[in-house]
Design an enzyme around this catalytic site. Structure first.
Site, PDB file in Angstrom:
ATOM      1  N   GLY A  10       0.766  -1.175  -0.161  1.00  0.00           N
ATOM      2  CA  GLY A  10       0.020   0.028  -0.151  1.00  0.00           C
ATOM      3  C   GLY A  10       0.782   1.404  -0.133  1.00  0.00           C
ATOM      4  N   ASP A 128       0.075   2.787   9.273  1.00  0.00           N
ATOM      5  CA  ASP A 128      -0.428   2.025  10.622  1.00  0.00           C
ATOM      6  C   ASP A 128       0.525   2.202  11.765  1.00  0.00           C
ATOM      7  OD1 ASP A 128      -2.690   1.526   8.734  1.00  0.00           O
ATOM      8  OD2 ASP A 128      -2.413  -0.297   9.164  1.00  0.00           O
ATOM      9  N   ARG A 163     -25.571  15.607  17.095  1.00  0.00           N
ATOM     10  CA  ARG A 163     -25.384  14.398  16.800  1.00  0.00           C
ATOM     11  C   ARG A 163     -24.221  13.782  17.342  1.00  0.00           C
ATOM     12  NH1 ARG A 163     -26.262  15.519  10.491  1.00  0.00           N
ATOM     13  NH2 ARG A 163     -28.770  15.265  10.426  1.00  0.00           N
ATOM     14  N   MET A 170      -7.938   4.293   9.552  1.00  0.00           N
ATOM     15  CA  MET A 170      -7.329   3.068   9.192  1.00  0.00           C
ATOM     16  C   MET A 170      -6.592   2.265  10.602  1.00  0.00           C
ATOM     17  SD  MET A 170      -5.648   3.210   5.256  1.00  0.00           S
ATOM     18  CE  MET A 170      -6.826   2.883   3.904  1.00  0.00           C
ATOM     19  N   GLU A 222     -10.527   0.587  11.832  1.00  0.00           N
ATOM     20  CA  GLU A 222     -11.214  -0.397  10.817  1.00  0.00           C
ATOM     21  C   GLU A 222     -11.021  -1.662  11.360  1.00  0.00           C
ATOM     22  OE1 GLU A 222      -8.837  -0.267   7.196  1.00  0.00           O
ATOM     23  OE2 GLU A 222      -7.219  -0.634   8.214  1.00  0.00           O
ATOM     24  N   ARG A 275      -4.251   8.059   3.139  1.00  0.00           N
ATOM     25  CA  ARG A 275      -2.814   7.776   2.546  1.00  0.00           C
ATOM     26  C   ARG A 275      -2.511   8.645   1.395  1.00  0.00           C
ATOM     27  NH1 ARG A 275      -3.534   1.451   1.763  1.00  0.00           N
ATOM     28  NH2 ARG A 275      -3.180   1.972  -0.382  1.00  0.00           N
TER      29      ARG A 275
HETATM   30  O1  F6P Z   1      -1.619  -1.449   5.495  1.00  0.00           O
HETATM   31  C1  F6P Z   1      -2.005  -0.269   5.631  1.00  0.00           C
HETATM   32  C2  F6P Z   1      -3.508  -0.071   5.264  1.00  0.00           C
HETATM   33  O2  F6P Z   1      -3.567   1.379   5.194  1.00  0.00           O
HETATM   34  C3  F6P Z   1      -4.428  -0.685   6.305  1.00  0.00           C
HETATM   35  O3  F6P Z   1      -4.648   0.039   7.184  1.00  0.00           O
HETATM   36  C4  F6P Z   1      -5.554  -1.233   5.024  1.00  0.00           C
HETATM   37  O4  F6P Z   1      -6.364  -2.099   5.874  1.00  0.00           O
HETATM   38  C5  F6P Z   1      -4.962  -1.256   3.976  1.00  0.00           C
HETATM   39  O5  F6P Z   1      -3.794  -0.454   4.079  1.00  0.00           O
HETATM   40  C6  F6P Z   1      -5.691  -0.932   2.817  1.00  0.00           C
HETATM   41  O6  F6P Z   1      -5.182  -1.154   1.874  1.00  0.00           O
HETATM   42  P1  F6P Z   1      -5.559  -1.213   0.138  1.00  0.00           P
HETATM   43  O7  F6P Z   1      -7.006  -0.854   0.003  1.00  0.00           O
HETATM   44  O8  F6P Z   1      -4.555  -0.477  -0.510  1.00  0.00           O
HETATM   45  O9  F6P Z   1      -5.448  -2.699  -0.167  1.00  0.00           O
END
Ligand code: F6P
Length: 342
Positions: A10, A128, A163, A170, A222, A275
């Site tokens: 990523g 992360d 609200r 992430m 997440e 990101r």
């Molecule tokens: O590993 C980093 C991260 O940002 C995670 O938090 C997330 O689950 C993942 O990448 C998502 O990556 P992609 O959608 O690019 O596969």
């Protein structure tokens, strides 16, 4: 020495600053040549490279993404994959060594290739911040800034409408982004993978904030699970590494909170916004230093090592140290933050 540079896995704000730092130091100090490897391991396996000069990295440190492209290709797959084929490809290209910039999957592959005799050094990357052996990874600071700004914005609209706002950030296995952005923005609850919670506890925090006249803010990673869930919420299938694609736990929690508290509740999933875009100054500096330190590793032929941040110092550690375990949020950091919940 001719060095190939690749970015894999990523993407992450700061990748371009690493590339620039390596190319500038390598050319200026050691007279090295560089090859940009396109799309991570795919480019190495297929020999898809191009010359990377000082000119090509001008002004790169403030650019988001990676000019090299990235992929989650496994270098052991396919007819040209595996260490023997890659060695032949590297010899054909006159490539003496590779700087691999990536997260756990990339470094694990780099370790296997180095064990088989290839000359690879690593630079750790993950927003992360979950890689053991390094105190902070570049990209994390930028992600926290983006998430904090988003939570600040959600607070004003939450206040206007009275609200509850649930914000998903992430953090697949660890809650560092949630912890830091939640603390920075004054969240009333921070939910993270290391700390499964009951819905009763979450409702208590939300009602407590609401009773004091605040619009409750819940920040959730997440990868968070309710104590009734076996695994993290996933409904988007698998990624290229066969890992479940996460995302959407905020949408699960919001209606439950609304039903249990009677407070109108909205969910926002920040996703890949965290990101993208320009890296923070901190990440630019860290990434540039990492790129330059990777050149030192290559000159010293410290194959099979990656650069790690310890305090403010950069050190060279074996890949194995980065792969030993996840850097989770320690209990005392969570307990400290939790004093402010509700
Ligand atoms: O590993 C980093 C991260 O940002 C995670 O938090 C997330 O689950 C993942 O990448 C998502 O990556 P992609 O959608 O690019 O596969």
């Amino acid at each position: 020495m001719r060095i190939g540079v690749l970015t894999s896995g990523g993407d992450c704000p700061g990748l371009n600053a690493v590339i620039r730092g390596a190319v500038l130091k390598g050319t200026a100090v050691h007279g090295q040549e560089f090859l940009g490897i396109r799309d991570g391991w795919r480019g190495l396996v297929e020999g898809d490279v191009y010359p990377l000069t000082r000119h090509d990295v001008r002004g790169l440190s403030k650019q988001g993404g990676t000019v090299l492209g990235t992929s989650r290709t496994n270098p052991f797959d396919g007819p040209n994959g595996g260490p023997e084929n890659i060695r032949v490809t590297m010899d054909r290209l006159g490539m003496d060594a590779v700087i691999a910039i990536g997260g756990e999957g990339t470094l694990a592959a780099a370790k296997r290739l180095t064990d088989a005799g290839l000359n690879i050094v690593g630079v750790p990357k993950t927003i992360d911040n979950d890689l053991d052996a390094t105190d902070y990874s570049f990209g994390f600071d930028t992600a926290v800034e983006i998430a904090t700004e988003a939570i600040d914005r959600l607070r004003t609209t939450g206040d206007s409408h009275r609200r509850c706002m649930v914000v998903e950030v992430m953090g697949r296995h660890v809650g560092w982004i949630a912890l830091h952005s939640g603390m920075a923005a004054g969240a009333h609850a921070i939910l993270m993978p290391e700390q499964p919670q009951s819905i009763d506890q979450i409702v208590e925090w939300v009602e407590s904030a609401n009773n004091r006249g605040r619009a409750p803010i819940v920040v959730v990673s997440e990868g968070f699970t309710l104590d009734t869930m076996e695994t993290a919420h996933s409904e988007k299938g698998l990624d290229a590494f066969n890992r479940p694609r996460l995302g959407g736990i905020a949408d699960v929690l919001a209606p439950i909170i609304e039903e249990r508290t009677g407070i109108e509740t909205r969910a926002t999933v920040l996703g890949h916004i965290q990101r993208g875009g320009v890296p923070s100054a901190y990440d630019r500096v860290l990434a540039t230093r990492l790129g330059m330190a990777a050149i030192d590793s290559a000159v010293a032929k410290q194959w099979g090592t990656m650069i790690a941040l310890r305090g403010t110092e950069l050190v060279h550690v074996p890949f194995q140290d980065a792969l030993g375990g996840l850097k989770t949020v320690p209990q005392d950091r969570y307990d400290e933050a939790a004093i402010l919940f509700g």
